[in-house]
Design an enzyme around this catalytic site. Structure first.
Site, PDB file in Angstrom:
ATOM      1  N   GLU A  79       0.839  -1.205   0.000  1.00 15.55           N
ATOM      2  CA  GLU A  79       0.000   0.000   0.000  1.00 15.55           C
ATOM      3  C   GLU A  79       0.874   1.255   0.000  1.00 15.55           C
ATOM      4  O   GLU A  79       0.614   2.214  -0.731  1.00 15.55           O
ATOM      5  CB  GLU A  79      -0.902   0.001   1.233  1.00 15.55           C
ATOM      6  CG  GLU A  79      -1.936  -1.102   1.285  1.00 15.55           C
ATOM      7  CD  GLU A  79      -3.217  -0.727   0.559  1.00 15.55           C
ATOM      8  OE1 GLU A  79      -3.497   0.471   0.424  1.00 15.55           O
ATOM      9  OE2 GLU A  79      -3.943  -1.650   0.144  1.00 15.55           O
ATOM     10  N   ARG A  82       2.512   2.471  -3.287  1.00 14.71           N
ATOM     11  CA  ARG A  82       1.660   3.110  -4.289  1.00 14.71           C
ATOM     12  C   ARG A  82       1.850   4.624  -4.315  1.00 14.71           C
ATOM     13  O   ARG A  82       1.411   5.285  -5.264  1.00 14.71           O
ATOM     14  CB  ARG A  82       0.186   2.749  -4.038  1.00 14.71           C
ATOM     15  CG  ARG A  82      -0.101   1.274  -4.293  1.00 14.71           C
ATOM     16  CD  ARG A  82      -1.505   0.891  -3.915  1.00 14.71           C
ATOM     17  NE  ARG A  82      -1.700  -0.546  -4.086  1.00 14.71           N
ATOM     18  CZ  ARG A  82      -2.776  -1.211  -3.698  1.00 14.71           C
ATOM     19  NH1 ARG A  82      -3.768  -0.558  -3.098  1.00 14.71           N
ATOM     20  NH2 ARG A  82      -2.881  -2.507  -3.885  1.00 14.71           N
ATOM     21  N   HIS A  83       2.463   5.153  -3.278  1.00 14.37           N
ATOM     22  CA  HIS A  83       2.793   6.576  -3.243  1.00 14.37           C
ATOM     23  C   HIS A  83       4.152   6.730  -3.907  1.00 14.37           C
ATOM     24  O   HIS A  83       5.198   6.594  -3.282  1.00 14.37           O
ATOM     25  CB  HIS A  83       2.778   7.083  -1.801  1.00 14.37           C
ATOM     26  CG  HIS A  83       1.416   7.009  -1.190  1.00 14.37           C
ATOM     27  ND1 HIS A  83       0.510   8.044  -1.262  1.00 14.37           N
ATOM     28  CD2 HIS A  83       0.779   5.993  -0.557  1.00 14.37           C
ATOM     29  CE1 HIS A  83      -0.620   7.680  -0.673  1.00 14.37           C
ATOM     30  NE2 HIS A  83      -0.480   6.439  -0.243  1.00 14.37           N
ATOM     31  N   ARG A  94      15.921 -11.567   0.717  1.00 14.02           N
ATOM     32  CA  ARG A  94      16.979 -12.426   0.179  1.00 14.02           C
ATOM     33  C   ARG A  94      18.120 -12.623   1.182  1.00 14.02           C
ATOM     34  O   ARG A  94      18.700 -13.715   1.275  1.00 14.02           O
ATOM     35  CB  ARG A  94      17.519 -11.807  -1.107  1.00 14.02           C
ATOM     36  CG  ARG A  94      18.591 -12.638  -1.775  1.00 14.02           C
ATOM     37  CD  ARG A  94      19.059 -12.001  -3.064  1.00 14.02           C
ATOM     38  NE  ARG A  94      19.924 -12.901  -3.807  1.00 14.02           N
ATOM     39  CZ  ARG A  94      20.515 -12.589  -4.954  1.00 14.02           C
ATOM     40  NH1 ARG A  94      20.318 -11.389  -5.491  1.00 14.02           N
ATOM     41  NH2 ARG A  94      21.276 -13.455  -5.568  1.00 14.02           N
ATOM     42  N   LYS A 154      11.457 -17.316  -0.075  1.00 12.45           N
ATOM     43  CA  LYS A 154      10.700 -16.076   0.144  1.00 12.45           C
ATOM     44  C   LYS A 154       9.352 -16.064  -0.568  1.00 12.45           C
ATOM     45  O   LYS A 154       8.470 -15.291  -0.205  1.00 12.45           O
ATOM     46  CB  LYS A 154      11.533 -14.861  -0.257  1.00 12.45           C
ATOM     47  CG  LYS A 154      11.790 -14.713  -1.740  1.00 12.45           C
ATOM     48  CD  LYS A 154      12.661 -13.479  -1.996  1.00 12.45           C
ATOM     49  CE  LYS A 154      12.901 -13.252  -3.475  1.00 12.45           C
ATOM     50  NZ  LYS A 154      13.756 -12.070  -3.697  1.00 12.45           N
ATOM     51  N   ASN A 170       8.991  14.192   0.120  1.00 14.26           N
ATOM     52  CA  ASN A 170       8.908  15.646   0.292  1.00 14.26           C
ATOM     53  C   ASN A 170       7.567  16.031   0.919  1.00 14.26           C
ATOM     54  O   ASN A 170       6.622  15.220   0.965  1.00 14.26           O
ATOM     55  CB  ASN A 170       9.168  16.377  -1.032  1.00 14.26           C
ATOM     56  CG  ASN A 170       8.063  16.196  -2.049  1.00 14.26           C
ATOM     57  OD1 ASN A 170       6.904  16.509  -1.805  1.00 14.26           O
ATOM     58  ND2 ASN A 170       8.415  15.699  -3.243  1.00 14.26           N
ATOM     59  N   ALA A 171       7.476  17.250   1.397  1.00 15.56           N
ATOM     60  CA  ALA A 171       6.299  17.680   2.160  1.00 15.56           C
ATOM     61  C   ALA A 171       5.024  17.670   1.328  1.00 15.56           C
ATOM     62  O   ALA A 171       3.951  17.338   1.839  1.00 15.56           O
ATOM     63  CB  ALA A 171       6.534  19.073   2.738  1.00 15.56           C
ATOM     64  N   ARG A 172       5.118  18.022   0.066  1.00 13.88           N
ATOM     65  CA  ARG A 172       3.929  18.020  -0.780  1.00 13.88           C
ATOM     66  C   ARG A 172       3.373  16.604  -0.923  1.00 13.88           C
ATOM     67  O   ARG A 172       2.166  16.378  -0.786  1.00 13.88           O
ATOM     68  CB  ARG A 172       4.261  18.587  -2.160  1.00 13.88           C
ATOM     69  CG  ARG A 172       3.063  18.714  -3.089  1.00 13.88           C
ATOM     70  CD  ARG A 172       3.508  19.207  -4.451  1.00 13.88           C
ATOM     71  NE  ARG A 172       2.391  19.628  -5.279  1.00 13.88           N
ATOM     72  CZ  ARG A 172       2.541  20.089  -6.518  1.00 13.88           C
ATOM     73  NH1 ARG A 172       3.743  20.201  -7.055  1.00 13.88           N
ATOM     74  NH2 ARG A 172       1.480  20.462  -7.224  1.00 13.88           N
ATOM     75  N   ARG A 181      -4.257   8.466   3.719  1.00 15.36           N
ATOM     76  CA  ARG A 181      -4.047   7.302   4.576  1.00 15.36           C
ATOM     77  C   ARG A 181      -4.425   7.515   6.033  1.00 15.36           C
ATOM     78  O   ARG A 181      -4.445   6.556   6.808  1.00 15.36           O
ATOM     79  CB  ARG A 181      -2.587   6.862   4.481  1.00 15.36           C
ATOM     80  CG  ARG A 181      -2.162   6.493   3.060  1.00 15.36           C
ATOM     81  CD  ARG A 181      -3.038   5.415   2.443  1.00 15.36           C
ATOM     82  NE  ARG A 181      -2.477   4.944   1.177  1.00 15.36           N
ATOM     83  CZ  ARG A 181      -2.870   3.872   0.516  1.00 15.36           C
ATOM     84  NH1 ARG A 181      -3.863   3.150   1.003  1.00 15.36           N
ATOM     85  NH2 ARG A 181      -2.315   3.525  -0.630  1.00 15.36           N
TER      86      ARG A 181
END
Length: 219
Positions: A79, A82-83, A94, A154, A170-172, A181
């Site tokens: 999840e 995805r950002h 591994r 794995k 970054n802040a944005r 979220r």
């Protein structure tokens, strides 16, 4: 904002950009450097007005944060990834799955073994799912003990398996992450992570992100 503690999620802020870097970037646009107070109240008000109220949020990209995140599941990692306007360096399965190899069995299914298993997997509010995670963890341990390579073993890792990572953003982009979220409709684990990230921010930076949290909590 205590959800992350129940889930054993730990967020450490390793580094962040001073606010005056952002205010300097804003003042570059208008060449108003003479009005700066070196990151004081005037510059903070400027960041809030331009970056938040006027939505000239590209200026917030000059602020960067680096976090060390421990204890989230691989499902939560999916999840988070995805950002995309962020950087991720994740604990390698591994090279690190050997952590299970010399441990005693996680069976039979009892409270003691569930407590031991929770060091490696994230449990949910559903008992059936938790038991399935424990059995999957034990099967993975058995596979590793039979000298199957980590690269192959794995593939048997449960989605609940805990991981950790360095996360830079970054802040944005962090505003976008927190807005989405911290919502009560977000996956419960990533919501706990979002709140933990917000809590770890420097107090003097939180004004940039408070509306992202408040708007979701009031929804």
């Amino acid at each position: 904002m205590e959800e992350h503690k129940k889930l054993k999620i730990n967020v450490t802020l390793l580094h962040y950009t001073p606010l005056n870097i952002c205010s300097n970037a804003i003042r570059t646009c208008w060449q108003s450097f003479d009005k700066s107070d070196n990151g004081g109240e005037k510059d903070i008000e400027l960041i809030d007005r331009v970056g938040n109220k006027y939505k000239h949020s590209s200026t917030l990209e000059h602020l960067y944060y680096n976090f060390y995140i421990q204890g989230i599941s691989r499902a939560c990692l999916q999840e988070l990834a995805r950002h995309r306007i962020a950087s991720y360096s994740v604990k390698s399965s591994r090279y690190t799955l050997k952590e299970l190899k010399n441990l005693p069995s996680f069976l039979p299914l009892n409270d003691e073994n569930l407590a031991r298993a929770e060091e490696f997997v994230v449990f949910t509010s559903n008992e059936q799912v938790n038991h399935a995670s424990l059995y999957a963890l034990e099967r993975l341990r058995e596979i590793l003990c039979s000298n199957v390579s980590n690269d192959i073993a794995k593939f048997a890792m449960p989605e609940s398996y805990r991981t950790e990572l360095s996360f830079s953003i970054n802040a944005r982009s962090l505003q976008n992450f927190l807005s989405l979220r911290s919502s009560k409709s977000a996956l419960w684990e990533i919501r706990a992570l979002a709140l933990a990230i917000f809590e770890s921010l420097p107090q003097e930076h939180k004004f940039i992100f408070e509306s992202c949290i408040k708007s979701q909590n009031e929804a």
